[in-house]
Design a protein around this motif. Structure first.
Motif, PDB file in Angstrom:
ATOM      1  N   ARG A 166       0.830  -1.204   0.000  1.00 46.84           N
ATOM      2  CA  ARG A 166       0.000   0.000   0.000  1.00 46.84           C
ATOM      3  C   ARG A 166       0.866   1.255   0.000  1.00 46.84           C
ATOM      4  NH1 ARG A 166      -3.290  -0.585   5.189  1.00 46.84           N
ATOM      5  NH2 ARG A 166      -1.472  -1.821   5.776  1.00 46.84           N
ATOM      6  N   SER A 167       0.508   2.207  -0.829  1.00 43.61           N
ATOM      7  CA  SER A 167       1.253   3.457  -0.867  1.00 43.61           C
ATOM      8  C   SER A 167       0.864   4.335   0.318  1.00 43.61           C
ATOM      9  CB  SER A 167       0.972   4.188  -2.181  1.00 43.61           C
ATOM     10  OG  SER A 167      -0.417   4.453  -2.297  1.00 43.61           O
TER      11      SER A 167
ATOM     12  N   GLU B 249      -6.104   3.969   5.549  1.00 48.84           N
ATOM     13  CA  GLU B 249      -5.469   2.934   4.738  1.00 48.84           C
ATOM     14  C   GLU B 249      -4.204   3.422   4.041  1.00 48.84           C
ATOM     15  OE1 GLU B 249      -6.143  -0.471   3.795  1.00 48.84           O
ATOM     16  OE2 GLU B 249      -7.093  -0.322   5.757  1.00 48.84           O
ATOM     17  N   THR B 250      -4.128   4.717   3.773  1.00 47.12           N
ATOM     18  CA  THR B 250      -2.960   5.265   3.070  1.00 47.12           C
ATOM     19  C   THR B 250      -2.202   6.268   3.947  1.00 47.12           C
ATOM     20  OG1 THR B 250      -4.414   6.913   2.027  1.00 47.12           O
ATOM     21  CG2 THR B 250      -3.915   4.916   0.767  1.00 47.12           C
TER      22      THR B 250
ATOM     23  N   LEU C 225      12.061   7.504   3.006  1.00 46.49           N
ATOM     24  CA  LEU C 225      10.862   6.709   2.740  1.00 46.49           C
ATOM     25  C   LEU C 225       9.748   7.530   2.098  1.00 46.49           C
ATOM     26  CD1 LEU C 225      10.520   4.613   6.023  1.00 46.49           C
ATOM     27  CD2 LEU C 225      11.824   4.084   3.964  1.00 46.49           C
ATOM     28  N   ILE C 226       9.770   8.852   2.315  1.00 44.83           N
ATOM     29  CA  ILE C 226       8.649   9.680   1.878  1.00 44.83           C
ATOM     30  C   ILE C 226       8.444   9.591   0.373  1.00 44.83           C
ATOM     31  CG2 ILE C 226       7.770  12.043   1.736  1.00 44.83           C
ATOM     32  CD1 ILE C 226       9.305  12.577   4.391  1.00 44.83           C
ATOM     33  N   GLU C 227       9.528   9.753  -0.373  1.00 43.62           N
ATOM     34  CA  GLU C 227       9.399   9.695  -1.827  1.00 43.62           C
ATOM     35  C   GLU C 227       9.179   8.261  -2.301  1.00 43.62           C
ATOM     36  OE1 GLU C 227      11.487  11.526  -5.823  1.00 43.62           O
ATOM     37  OE2 GLU C 227      12.627  11.469  -3.949  1.00 43.62           O
TER      38      GLU C 227
ATOM     39  N   PRO D 211       2.113   7.426  -3.848  1.00 43.62           N
ATOM     40  CA  PRO D 211       1.074   6.649  -4.526  1.00 43.62           C
ATOM     41  C   PRO D 211       1.527   5.979  -5.812  1.00 43.62           C
ATOM     42  CG  PRO D 211       0.145   8.678  -3.694  1.00 43.62           C
ATOM     43  CD  PRO D 211       1.636   8.752  -3.459  1.00 43.62           C
ATOM     44  N   ALA D 212       2.604   6.465  -6.421  1.00 41.60           N
ATOM     45  CA  ALA D 212       3.080   5.850  -7.661  1.00 41.60           C
ATOM     46  C   ALA D 212       4.025   4.686  -7.396  1.00 41.60           C
ATOM     47  CB  ALA D 212       3.779   6.883  -8.522  1.00 41.60           C
TER      48      ALA D 212
END
Length: 276
Positions: A8-9, A205-206, A261-263, A267-268
């Motif tokens: 999951r993104s 969830e995200t 981790l952020i990048e 979502p992609a």
């Protein structure tokens, strides 16, 4: 053991403040870079705190002095969560409030009448100057039927000279005198997380919760349906994790380890990340 972030993104980040971004007015390594990276990647985020003493403006100034730049709107306190919760329960009611500017301003802005007679709620927050007279008044009002609310259950707070009694300790006094337990709004109540997510139109969830305490940050994130990162720069040590019946999704040394981790968790991206 590998703790996976699964496939999951991550669109939204919630983070605790003390022990994660700052310690005793000083920025922790990577804190400024973490906020800057969130802003660069256009990630929605909120900085959370159970401390109800300060307004978001006060906290923004405190963080700015430590070299961390963010807007007031990116700060969510237990005082704000409490005022919002009560405004949904009984808009425009009268309340007897024990606390400082962070709580009284939030209650006033939410449309409450602050009074010491004929109140629907007694609202207890943190203050550095608890008065016997105010506690006595709260005990009598609760005994007369006022609903007892507290911003957070923390029994102590930090200071340069050692721990100070905090909201939970004073709430225990009122409970001992009245037999009435307060409803705590702040962490570990997942309501604090839910109101934060709603504030920025996010979904559990995200979203990820970052904190330094297993018993508040990780627990409330878990119960709100979020994944969690425990950083070891604050209250919980690595060897203490096994004492709890639940686990964070990931354990890292500090907020600096979260920055890359952020990048990656956008979502992609659907990479599995973890720590051995």
């Amino acid at each position: 053991m590998t703790i996976s972030f699964d496939d999951r993104s991550v669109s939204t980040w919630l983070t605790d403040m003390d022990g994660v971004l700052v310690h005793e007015q000083q920025a922790l390594p990577g804190a400024a870079e973490f906020i800057a990276e969130l802003q660069r990647c256009d990630r929605r985020f909120l900085v959370l705190t159970n401390n109800s003493i300060f307004t978001p403006r006060d906290l923004r100034a405190r963080l700015s002095r430590a070299g961390i730049d963010l807007a007031e709107e990116s700060i969510w306190t237990s005082a704000l969560a409490t005022a919002q919760f009560l405004s949904e329960q009984s808009p425009g009611a009268a309340a007897y409030v024990i606390g400082e500017a962070g709580l009284t301003s939030a209650m006033h802005d939410a449309g409450f009448i602050l009074s010491d007679t004929d109140v629907e709620f007694v609202v207890l927050g943190e203050t550095r100057t608890y008065s016997f007279e105010a506690i006595t008044r709260a005990i009598r009002l609760v005994g007369q039927g006022a609903k007892f609310i507290a911003t957070n259950p923390d029994v102590t707070g930090p200071s340069t000279e050692g721990p100070l009694p905090a909201t939970g300790s004073v709430a225990a006094m009122i409970t001992a005198a009245t037999g009435i337990e307060p409803y705590y709004v702040g962490k570990p109540n997942p309501l604090m997380m839910r109101t934060a997510l709603n504030r920025i139109s996010a979904h559990s969830e995200t979203s990820v919760m970052i904190g330094d305490r297993m018993d508040t940050d990780v627990k409330s994130g878990l119960e709100a349906g979020m994944r969690s990162i425990l950083v070891l720069s604050g209250s919980t040590a690595r060897e203490e994790i096994v004492r709890f019946p639940y686990r964070p999704t990931m354990v890292l040394d500090g907020i600096a380890d979260v920055v890359p981790l952020i990048e990656q968790l956008t979502p992609a991206s659907y990479e599995e990340l973890g720590e051995d």
